[in-house]
Design a protein around this motif. Sequence first.
Motif, short mmCIF file in Angstrom:
data_model
loop_
_atom_site.label_atom_id
_atom_site.label_comp_id
_atom_site.label_asym_id
_atom_site.label_seq_id
_atom_site.Cartn_x
_atom_site.Cartn_y
_atom_site.Cartn_z
N GLU A 40 -7.72 10.11 -21.78
CA GLU A 40 -7.16 9.14 -22.72
C GLU A 40 -6.23 9.83 -23.72
N ASN A 41 -6.59 11.05 -24.11
CA ASN A 41 -5.74 11.77 -25.09
C ASN A 41 -4.38 12.13 -24.49
N GLN A 42 -4.37 12.47 -23.22
CA GLN A 42 -3.08 12.76 -22.58
C GLN A 42 -2.21 11.50 -22.55
N ASN A 44 -2.47 8.98 -24.69
CA ASN A 44 -2.06 8.70 -26.07
C ASN A 44 -0.91 9.61 -26.51
N ARG A 45 -0.95 10.84 -26.05
CA ARG A 45 0.09 11.79 -26.45
C ARG A 45 1.47 11.31 -25.98
N LEU A 48 2.40 8.02 -27.93
CA LEU A 48 2.83 8.27 -29.31
C LEU A 48 4.23 8.86 -29.35
N HIS A 127 5.09 13.41 -41.43
CA HIS A 127 4.28 14.36 -40.68
C HIS A 127 4.23 14.05 -39.17
N PHE A 128 4.26 12.75 -38.84
CA PHE A 128 4.11 12.37 -37.43
C PHE A 128 5.45 12.11 -36.75
N ARG A 130 7.93 10.27 -37.49
CA ARG A 130 8.39 8.88 -37.47
C ARG A 130 8.53 8.41 -38.92
N ARG A 157 6.99 20.68 -39.82
CA ARG A 157 6.08 20.08 -40.79
C ARG A 157 6.10 20.84 -42.11
N ARG A 224 4.52 19.23 -56.03
CA ARG A 224 3.86 19.65 -54.78
C ARG A 224 4.90 20.16 -53.78
N HIS A 261 -2.98 2.71 -54.26
CA HIS A 261 -3.24 4.04 -53.68
C HIS A 261 -3.07 5.08 -54.79
N ALA A 289 0.46 4.12 -45.92
CA ALA A 289 1.46 3.64 -44.95
C ALA A 289 1.98 2.26 -45.38
#
Lengths: 330, 87
Positions: A40-42, A44-45, A48, A127-128, A130, A157, A224, A261, A289
């Motif tokens: 499943e992770n493959q 999802n990769r 994404l 970070h992702f 997008r 990153r 920061r 937030h 988000a």
Amino acid sequence: MNAGLPPNRAHVVTQPSSLSSRLDRAYRLYRRRIGRCRTENQLNRIHLALENFLTPAEVRYLRAALAREPPDSPGRPWIARLDRFMPVNKPRPVEFERSGLFKSLTRYTAGTVFPEQKTLIIGFSGHFHRLMLPMPWLLDCLDPRLYDVLVLRDFSRRSFTVGVPELGADFFAAIARLRELVRPHAYRNAIALGTSSGGTPALLAAILLGLKRGISVSGQDFQRFTTRVKNRGLDDTPYAALLASRPEPFPDLLVVCGAEHTNDVKAASALHELVPSHLWKIHNCEQHAVLPWQLAQGRLPAFLAEMLDQSLESSDPVATTAVAPDGQRY
Amino acid sequence: MENAQLRIAVLEALKAAVPGAVNDQMRDSFLAGGLNIELARLEMDSLARMEFCIAIELSTGVTLVPPQLAELGSTDAIERCIREQLG
């Protein structure tokens, strides 16, 4: 006139058969890649990564193509979800097409309209890789006849402080090269939009490039940002000097965060104190988000129009939302 | 896989999934084995959970899937689960 980007396809109208052929090749490539996945992770990769790059037309094509596959096909629930959340979800007379100029720089353009009739959005991803959302959801809000979108991806990153590999080895070199490639002033309007760790770089780029507007959505505070610069043994002085500079004309800067937030409000308020800017705290939003939150409220296109301060679908001015006395926006 | 290697793998997965979630002090304590991080504290959305599981699989070869994270709940439990699967 074109925007200076290689390859020079700015005004070439793509033939439908060529587009269809490319979409079909992309679908076949997708099937091969998915066919190799064992976990499943493959899956999802791959999904994404695709979400970070696809255009709305590609989503519609994949939706139709995957609908012909068996019900338990792993791509079907993924594409159904992607399709379901498209904010506008209708074919347009002209569609965005993608060109990967470099690994870290993607251009989305219909290529059929002169830049001086369009707005350029320069996106600084978080970070992702997008702008908080799958790319087709964002693009789906924009009329390709009125907008071009460039997305810079921060694969290191490091908040773009080590530049963009194909453009320059630090932020300033990368932005200088971007100016040569993109020629933002050839456009009717140019706006930098950054999310999360891309927020502060977007504001800095708006000042450096002399853009009309710079927008940070849930960006980190400047302290920061400079700490991260110094921790890497780099000099933070040029960044502080740029933020303190007041070139004319100075861009409209917008700092956006979810009002509920706590950390993002602190960061946004601190950044707002350092530079002439508008601070938008989004009422009832407790998420980092902010853009997906607006999508869930059914307000993403309206909210984008307000942030960009112009219509997404025409040259008309945009209506603004009510602002509470404490600065929160509804 | 040694315990220390596994801790590094979990730490790197956390960093990939939730930027800024682990500061220097937490990192040192975590790597020394003195810190069990509750996932509920980290505000992991569905994207973060997927990225975490992808990173774990890439570094350890063990497949965790996002729904498991809620059941496991903490980094100690995740480490135990990975160790069991590694045998």
